[in-house]
Design a protein around this motif. Structure first.
Motif, PDB file in Angstrom:
ATOM      1  N   GLN A 131       0.835  -1.198   0.000  1.00 22.33           N
ATOM      2  CA  GLN A 131       0.000   0.000   0.000  1.00 22.33           C
ATOM      3  C   GLN A 131       0.876   1.256   0.000  1.00 22.33           C
ATOM      4  OE1 GLN A 131      -2.244   0.597   3.556  1.00 22.33           O
ATOM      5  NE2 GLN A 131      -3.329   2.369   2.766  1.00 22.33           N
ATOM      6  N   ARG A 179      -9.824   4.358  -3.239  1.00 20.34           N
ATOM      7  CA  ARG A 179      -9.840   3.023  -3.824  1.00 20.34           C
ATOM      8  C   ARG A 179      -8.799   2.116  -3.168  1.00 20.34           C
ATOM      9  NH1 ARG A 179      -8.561   3.290  -9.676  1.00 20.34           N
ATOM     10  NH2 ARG A 179     -10.338   4.678  -9.648  1.00 20.34           N
ATOM     11  N   ILE A 180      -7.602   2.631  -2.938  1.00 17.77           N
ATOM     12  CA  ILE A 180      -6.550   1.841  -2.286  1.00 17.77           C
ATOM     13  C   ILE A 180      -6.981   1.462  -0.873  1.00 17.77           C
ATOM     14  CG2 ILE A 180      -4.204   1.954  -1.345  1.00 17.77           C
ATOM     15  CD1 ILE A 180      -3.425   3.585  -3.830  1.00 17.77           C
ATOM     16  N   MET A 230       2.020   6.834  -6.759  1.00 15.86           N
ATOM     17  CA  MET A 230       0.964   7.734  -7.216  1.00 15.86           C
ATOM     18  C   MET A 230       1.294   9.181  -6.861  1.00 15.86           C
ATOM     19  SD  MET A 230      -2.990   8.048  -6.039  1.00 15.86           S
ATOM     20  CE  MET A 230      -2.437   8.282  -4.379  1.00 15.86           C
ATOM     21  N   ILE A 247      -8.020  13.501  -8.287  1.00 21.69           N
ATOM     22  CA  ILE A 247      -7.417  12.219  -8.659  1.00 21.69           C
ATOM     23  C   ILE A 247      -6.795  11.560  -7.438  1.00 21.69           C
ATOM     24  CG2 ILE A 247      -5.531  11.155  -9.964  1.00 21.69           C
ATOM     25  CD1 ILE A 247      -6.090  13.266 -12.148  1.00 21.69           C
ATOM     26  N   TYR A 248      -6.057  12.327  -6.642  1.00 20.97           N
ATOM     27  CA  TYR A 248      -5.441  11.785  -5.434  1.00 20.97           C
ATOM     28  C   TYR A 248      -6.491  11.243  -4.475  1.00 20.97           C
ATOM     29  CZ  TYR A 248      -2.650  11.455  -1.213  1.00 20.97           C
ATOM     30  OH  TYR A 248      -2.037  10.991  -0.086  1.00 20.97           O
ATOM     31  N   ARG A 290      -9.615  10.206  -5.070  1.00 19.83           N
ATOM     32  CA  ARG A 290     -10.290   9.001  -5.570  1.00 19.83           C
ATOM     33  C   ARG A 290      -9.384   7.777  -5.526  1.00 19.83           C
ATOM     34  NH1 ARG A 290     -14.061  10.912 -10.625  1.00 19.83           N
ATOM     35  NH2 ARG A 290     -15.497  12.132  -9.359  1.00 19.83           N
ATOM     36  N   ARG A 291      -8.121   7.952  -5.922  1.00 18.13           N
ATOM     37  CA  ARG A 291      -7.202   6.813  -5.911  1.00 18.13           C
ATOM     38  C   ARG A 291      -6.921   6.340  -4.494  1.00 18.13           C
ATOM     39  NH1 ARG A 291      -4.145   5.213 -10.556  1.00 18.13           N
ATOM     40  NH2 ARG A 291      -3.386   3.823  -8.945  1.00 18.13           N
ATOM     41  N   MET A 292      -6.739   7.265  -3.552  1.00 16.98           N
ATOM     42  CA  MET A 292      -6.498   6.869  -2.164  1.00 16.98           C
ATOM     43  C   MET A 292      -7.717   6.169  -1.577  1.00 16.98           C
ATOM     44  SD  MET A 292      -3.489   7.281  -1.224  1.00 16.98           S
ATOM     45  CE  MET A 292      -3.734   6.943   0.496  1.00 16.98           C
ATOM     46  N   ARG A 322       2.405   1.774  -3.482  1.00 17.54           N
ATOM     47  CA  ARG A 322       1.444   2.318  -4.438  1.00 17.54           C
ATOM     48  C   ARG A 322       1.160   3.788  -4.153  1.00 17.54           C
ATOM     49  NH1 ARG A 322      -3.421  -1.906  -5.225  1.00 17.54           N
ATOM     50  NH2 ARG A 322      -3.447  -1.227  -7.397  1.00 17.54           N
ATOM     51  N   THR A 323       1.046   4.142  -2.883  1.00 22.31           N
ATOM     52  CA  THR A 323       0.781   5.527  -2.514  1.00 22.31           C
ATOM     53  C   THR A 323       1.943   6.434  -2.889  1.00 22.31           C
ATOM     54  OG1 THR A 323      -0.592   4.777  -0.676  1.00 22.31           O
ATOM     55  CG2 THR A 323       0.182   7.048  -0.586  1.00 22.31           C
TER      56      THR A 323
END
Length: 89
Positions: free
Chosen positions: A13, A78-79, A20, A71-72, A74-76, A16-17
């Protein structure tokens, strides 16, 4: 060959963070640098009657920054949902 996604443990995690965040910071830097450095060359392109360099300085860059934040977010989200799902199983 099966390409199953890696389980989202704490290390994966964080990887990936960080990846991104690096991509979004690069997007922020290059978009800001591009419109400031090439402002004189972009004066010949007009958008809604204004030179694009003026438009980007007044409003456009804020829209790009807002898009980066969305974007940050939404992606966070989802993660984090994937991590919760992995931990709940």
């Amino acid at each position: 060959m099966d390409h199953a996604p890696l389980p989202l443990d704490a290390g994966n995690q964080w990887h990936r963070t960080r990846r991104m965040t690096a991509w979004l910071l690069a997007l922020w830097f290059f978009s800001t640098f591009f419109f400031i450095y090439f402002a004189r060359e972009l004066d010949h392109i007009h958008l809604f009657g204004w030179p694009i360099s003026f438009y980007m300085a007044a409003q456009g860059m804020m829209l790009i920054y807002l898009a980066i934040v969305v974007i940050y977010m939404r992606r966070m989200r989802r993660i984090e949902q994937l991590v919760r799902r992995e931990q709940g199983e």
